[in-house]
Write a protein that holds these residues in place. Structure first.
Motif, PDB file in Angstrom:
ATOM      1  N   VAL A  28       0.854  -1.183   0.000  1.00  0.00           N
ATOM      2  CA  VAL A  28       0.000   0.000   0.000  1.00  0.00           C
ATOM      3  C   VAL A  28       0.893   1.238   0.000  1.00  0.00           C
ATOM      4  CG1 VAL A  28      -0.186   0.019   2.530  1.00  0.00           C
ATOM      5  CG2 VAL A  28      -1.921   1.191   1.154  1.00  0.00           C
ATOM      6  N   VAL A  29       0.501   2.222  -0.794  1.00  0.00           N
ATOM      7  CA  VAL A  29       1.187   3.512  -0.842  1.00  0.00           C
ATOM      8  C   VAL A  29       0.232   4.556  -0.282  1.00  0.00           C
ATOM      9  CG1 VAL A  29       2.259   5.263  -2.302  1.00  0.00           C
ATOM     10  CG2 VAL A  29       2.556   2.831  -2.846  1.00  0.00           C
ATOM     11  N   LEU A  30       0.653   5.270   0.750  1.00  0.00           N
ATOM     12  CA  LEU A  30      -0.178   6.254   1.428  1.00  0.00           C
ATOM     13  C   LEU A  30       0.425   7.642   1.257  1.00  0.00           C
ATOM     14  CD1 LEU A  30      -0.535   4.317   4.812  1.00  0.00           C
ATOM     15  CD2 LEU A  30      -2.078   4.170   2.846  1.00  0.00           C
ATOM     16  N   ILE A  31      -0.427   8.609   0.956  1.00  0.00           N
ATOM     17  CA  ILE A  31       0.019   9.999   0.827  1.00  0.00           C
ATOM     18  C   ILE A  31      -0.995  10.898   1.522  1.00  0.00           C
ATOM     19  CG2 ILE A  31       0.552  11.895  -0.751  1.00  0.00           C
ATOM     20  CD1 ILE A  31       1.303   9.817  -2.843  1.00  0.00           C
ATOM     21  N   LYS A  32      -0.490  11.799   2.342  1.00  0.00           N
ATOM     22  CA  LYS A  32      -1.354  12.748   3.040  1.00  0.00           C
ATOM     23  C   LYS A  32      -0.764  14.144   2.918  1.00  0.00           C
ATOM     24  CE  LYS A  32      -3.640  13.631   7.508  1.00  0.00           C
ATOM     25  NZ  LYS A  32      -5.005  13.250   7.081  1.00  0.00           N
ATOM     26  N   LYS A  33      -1.592  15.090   2.496  1.00  0.00           N
ATOM     27  CA  LYS A  33      -1.162  16.484   2.409  1.00  0.00           C
ATOM     28  C   LYS A  33      -2.228  17.369   3.050  1.00  0.00           C
ATOM     29  CE  LYS A  33       0.834  20.329   1.336  1.00  0.00           C
ATOM     30  NZ  LYS A  33       1.010  20.838  -0.005  1.00  0.00           N
ATOM     31  N   ILE A  34      -1.837  18.098   4.096  1.00  0.00           N
ATOM     32  CA  ILE A  34      -2.728  19.028   4.779  1.00  0.00           C
ATOM     33  C   ILE A  34      -2.447  20.428   4.246  1.00  0.00           C
ATOM     34  CG2 ILE A  34      -3.447  19.932   7.026  1.00  0.00           C
ATOM     35  CD1 ILE A  34      -2.513  17.351   8.287  1.00  0.00           C
ATOM     36  N   GLY A  35      -3.469  21.286   4.270  1.00  0.00           N
ATOM     37  CA  GLY A  35      -3.321  22.648   3.782  1.00  0.00           C
ATOM     38  C   GLY A  35      -2.165  23.380   4.429  1.00  0.00           C
ATOM     39  N   ASP A  36      -1.806  24.518   3.832  1.00  0.00           N
ATOM     40  CA  ASP A  36      -0.620  25.249   4.283  1.00  0.00           C
ATOM     41  C   ASP A  36      -0.822  26.016   5.584  1.00  0.00           C
ATOM     42  OD1 ASP A  36      -2.318  27.163   3.400  1.00  0.00           O
ATOM     43  OD2 ASP A  36      -1.017  27.948   1.816  1.00  0.00           O
ATOM     44  N   GLY A  37      -1.980  25.868   6.217  1.00  0.00           N
ATOM     45  CA  GLY A  37      -2.212  26.524   7.500  1.00  0.00           C
ATOM     46  C   GLY A  37      -2.869  27.876   7.404  1.00  0.00           C
ATOM     47  N   SER A  38      -3.361  28.217   6.233  1.00  0.00           N
ATOM     48  CA  SER A  38      -4.038  29.506   6.078  1.00  0.00           C
ATOM     49  C   SER A  38      -5.292  29.549   6.939  1.00  0.00           C
ATOM     50  CB  SER A  38      -4.413  29.721   4.602  1.00  0.00           C
ATOM     51  OG  SER A  38      -5.204  30.879   4.460  1.00  0.00           O
ATOM     52  N   LYS A  39      -5.556  30.700   7.545  1.00  0.00           N
ATOM     53  CA  LYS A  39      -6.710  30.827   8.430  1.00  0.00           C
ATOM     54  C   LYS A  39      -8.024  30.808   7.651  1.00  0.00           C
ATOM     55  CE  LYS A  39      -4.288  33.429  12.038  1.00  0.00           C
ATOM     56  NZ  LYS A  39      -4.251  34.683  12.828  1.00  0.00           N
ATOM     57  N   LYS A  40      -7.985  31.259   6.401  1.00  0.00           N
ATOM     58  CA  LYS A  40      -9.218  31.359   5.625  1.00  0.00           C
ATOM     59  C   LYS A  40      -9.471  30.139   4.749  1.00  0.00           C
ATOM     60  CE  LYS A  40      -9.341  36.411   5.490  1.00  0.00           C
ATOM     61  NZ  LYS A  40      -9.444  37.613   4.617  1.00  0.00           N
ATOM     62  N   ILE A  41      -8.439  29.328   4.492  1.00  0.00           N
ATOM     63  CA  ILE A  41      -8.595  28.149   3.645  1.00  0.00           C
ATOM     64  C   ILE A  41      -7.956  26.954   4.352  1.00  0.00           C
ATOM     65  CG2 ILE A  41      -8.097  27.085   1.426  1.00  0.00           C
ATOM     66  CD1 ILE A  41      -7.916  29.837   0.207  1.00  0.00           C
ATOM     67  N   LYS A  42      -8.752  25.910   4.577  1.00  0.00           N
ATOM     68  CA  LYS A  42      -8.258  24.674   5.160  1.00  0.00           C
ATOM     69  C   LYS A  42      -8.591  23.528   4.214  1.00  0.00           C
ATOM     70  CE  LYS A  42      -9.106  26.254   9.911  1.00  0.00           C
ATOM     71  NZ  LYS A  42      -9.825  25.954  11.174  1.00  0.00           N
ATOM     72  N   GLY A  43      -7.795  22.474   4.270  1.00  0.00           N
ATOM     73  CA  GLY A  43      -8.060  21.347   3.395  1.00  0.00           C
ATOM     74  C   GLY A  43      -7.122  20.187   3.671  1.00  0.00           C
ATOM     75  N   CYS A  44      -7.449  19.029   3.079  1.00  0.00           N
ATOM     76  CA  CYS A  44      -6.628  17.826   3.273  1.00  0.00           C
ATOM     77  C   CYS A  44      -6.844  16.863   2.115  1.00  0.00           C
ATOM     78  CB  CYS A  44      -6.976  17.145   4.596  1.00  0.00           C
ATOM     79  SG  CYS A  44      -5.937  15.720   4.975  1.00  0.00           S
ATOM     80  N   TRP A  45      -5.760  16.242   1.680  1.00  0.00           N
ATOM     81  CA  TRP A  45      -5.775  15.218   0.627  1.00  0.00           C
ATOM     82  C   TRP A  45      -5.237  13.934   1.229  1.00  0.00           C
ATOM     83  CZ3 TRP A  45      -6.392  14.835  -4.912  1.00  0.00           C
ATOM     84  CH2 TRP A  45      -5.806  13.716  -5.486  1.00  0.00           C
ATOM     85  N   ASP A  46      -6.019  12.846   1.135  1.00  0.00           N
ATOM     86  CA  ASP A  46      -5.583  11.516   1.572  1.00  0.00           C
ATOM     87  C   ASP A  46      -5.742  10.559   0.398  1.00  0.00           C
ATOM     88  OD1 ASP A  46      -5.074  11.612   4.591  1.00  0.00           O
ATOM     89  OD2 ASP A  46      -7.046  12.540   4.464  1.00  0.00           O
ATOM     90  N   SER A  47      -4.673   9.914   0.003  1.00  0.00           N
ATOM     91  CA  SER A  47      -4.758   8.909  -1.060  1.00  0.00           C
ATOM     92  C   SER A  47      -4.205   7.581  -0.550  1.00  0.00           C
ATOM     93  CB  SER A  47      -4.000   9.357  -2.316  1.00  0.00           C
ATOM     94  OG  SER A  47      -2.661   9.666  -2.030  1.00  0.00           O
ATOM     95  N   ILE A  48      -4.942   6.511  -0.852  1.00  0.00           N
ATOM     96  CA  ILE A  48      -4.598   5.155  -0.414  1.00  0.00           C
ATOM     97  C   ILE A  48      -4.567   4.265  -1.655  1.00  0.00           C
ATOM     98  CG2 ILE A  48      -5.240   3.226   1.080  1.00  0.00           C
ATOM     99  CD1 ILE A  48      -6.885   5.252   2.733  1.00  0.00           C
ATOM    100  N   HIS A  49      -3.399   3.745  -1.978  1.00  0.00           N
ATOM    101  CA  HIS A  49      -3.234   2.902  -3.166  1.00  0.00           C
ATOM    102  C   HIS A  49      -2.818   1.496  -2.731  1.00  0.00           C
ATOM    103  CE1 HIS A  49      -3.317   6.572  -5.654  1.00  0.00           C
ATOM    104  NE2 HIS A  49      -2.507   7.094  -4.760  1.00  0.00           N
ATOM    105  N   VAL A  50      -3.725   0.548  -2.845  1.00  0.00           N
ATOM    106  CA  VAL A  50      -3.453  -0.844  -2.482  1.00  0.00           C
ATOM    107  C   VAL A  50      -3.196  -1.637  -3.761  1.00  0.00           C
ATOM    108  CG1 VAL A  50      -4.291  -2.884  -1.265  1.00  0.00           C
ATOM    109  CG2 VAL A  50      -4.984  -0.612  -0.486  1.00  0.00           C
ATOM    110  N   PHE A  51      -2.105  -2.394  -3.798  1.00  0.00           N
ATOM    111  CA  PHE A  51      -1.750  -3.104  -5.030  1.00  0.00           C
ATOM    112  C   PHE A  51      -1.285  -4.519  -4.734  1.00  0.00           C
ATOM    113  CE2 PHE A  51       2.085  -1.000  -3.543  1.00  0.00           C
ATOM    114  CZ  PHE A  51       3.036  -2.008  -3.631  1.00  0.00           C
ATOM    115  N   GLU A  52      -1.370  -5.366  -5.770  1.00  0.00           N
ATOM    116  CA  GLU A  52      -0.826  -6.721  -5.744  1.00  0.00           C
ATOM    117  C   GLU A  52       0.073  -6.888  -6.959  1.00  0.00           C
ATOM    118  OE1 GLU A  52      -3.682  -9.801  -5.467  1.00  0.00           O
ATOM    119  OE2 GLU A  52      -4.686  -8.977  -3.686  1.00  0.00           O
ATOM    120  N   ALA A  53       1.183  -7.561  -6.783  1.00  0.00           N
ATOM    121  CA  ALA A  53       2.131  -7.807  -7.868  1.00  0.00           C
ATOM    122  C   ALA A  53       2.393  -9.306  -7.980  1.00  0.00           C
ATOM    123  CB  ALA A  53       3.442  -7.056  -7.626  1.00  0.00           C
ATOM    124  N   GLN A  54       2.205  -9.836  -9.180  1.00  0.00           N
ATOM    125  CA  GLN A  54       2.418 -11.262  -9.429  1.00  0.00           C
ATOM    126  C   GLN A  54       3.322 -11.418 -10.646  1.00  0.00           C
ATOM    127  OE1 GLN A  54      -1.538 -12.808  -9.964  1.00  0.00           O
ATOM    128  NE2 GLN A  54      -1.987 -12.839  -7.765  1.00  0.00           N
TER     129      GLN A  54
END
Length: 293
Positions: free
Chosen positions: A152-178
């Motif tokens: 699994v590859v996990l990535i999380k990015k939270i906003g830059d801390g601005s008082k007027k704009i908040k946000g968050c990106w969470d991506s979860i990539h689950v894979f199998e390799a054969q």
């Protein structure tokens, strides 16, 4: 007596069948409800559902993706992400030191060869995250399978801390390799989930919350050699998938919201809109009269 025994057996069979059907219906309703609730409140909403239907606790926890949490590796002083894939009991394994916190002697760890690949994958996706997201945290976890490996590859990015704009990106990539029997090709299966939410609070527009989640699946075959190892192949798949999902989220959540707002609010006055509609009506009527002649 035999007849009574048969009746009791049928009653219990029917009871368990009805219980199973009701449980499946409750799970479907719960998942359908969670898809319609704000993603940044998923933990609170999930806790409420579990309190409401405790019997569905395991199914709900395994079926619903939650926002990723961040922890710090005491040895390397680096941040890493927590999820079910690096959890054993109440402890979580760090991808940097391969150690569980709180300490766990018999915790599950990848084989030596796979651990070496895991270290390289963490370094590669750490660079990928920095280039694409300019910050945030990423983690890669791998585990052995009978006919290959998964991860699994996990990535999380939270906003830059601005008082007027908040946000968050969470991506979860689950894979199998054969790997194929020839050893020159490999088959990959990828399931990606992205959770995104934004909150703005401006004097002109007030507070607005926007969020959603998206899940996509893909399968591909890649050549396997020194120029195209597993990390590169998986990286290509995840990069393409994230670009597609980012474009879809932009079109669905931001594009549609913009269209709705534009339909609800007109920049022209009501009098101008009435004059425009009257002109259209007059032109249509004139064309109709002309066609009759």
């Amino acid at each position: 007596t035999n007849f009574t025994t048969v009746c009791k057996s049928i009653d219990w069979t029917l009871f368990w069948a009805l219980t199973f059907v009701m449980s499946e219906q409750q799970l479907d309703c719960a998942l359908d409800l969670m898809r319609r609730l704000p993603p940044h409140n998923v933990e609170e909403n999930l806790t409420g559902l579990i309190d409401l239907v405790p019997a569905l606790c395991e199914e709900l926890l395994s079926s619903i993706d939650q926002p990723l949490k961040v922890a710090k590796d005491a040895a390397s002083k680096k941040d890493y992400l927590l999820c079910d894939y690096n959890r054993d009991g109440d402890s979580y394994r760090s991808p940097w030191s391969n150690v569980y916190d709180p300490p766990l002697d018999d915790g599950a760890v990848p084989s030596d060869s796979l651990r070496e690949l895991e270290v390289k994958a963490n370094m590669a996706f750490d660079t990928y995250r920095d280039l694409y997201f300019e910050g945030g945290v990423s983690s890669v976890y791998l585990w052995d399978m009978d006919d290959g490996f998964a991860g699994v590859v996990l990535i999380k990015k939270i906003g830059d801390g601005s008082k007027k704009i908040k946000g968050c990106w969470d991506s979860i990539h689950v894979f199998e390799a054969q790997e194929k029997s020839s050893g020159k090709n490999a088959h990959y299966q990828l399931t990606s989930t992205v959770m995104l939410w934004l909150e703005t609070n401006k004097d002109g527009s007030g507070m607005m919350k926007l969020g959603g989640s998206l899940t996509r699946q893909e399968e591909r075959d890649f050549t396997l050699n020194d120029n195209s190892p597993h990390i590169a192949n998986i990286g290509h798949m995840i990069e393409d998938m994230e670009n597609q999902m980012r474009s879809t989220l932009d079109a669905i959540y931001f594009g549609k919201t913009k269209d709705i707002v534009n339909d609800l609010r007109s920049v022209r006055s009501l009098a101008d809109e009435k004059n425009k509609m009257k002109m259209q009506h007059d032109i249509a009527a004139a064309l109709t009269m002309r066609n009759k002649k």
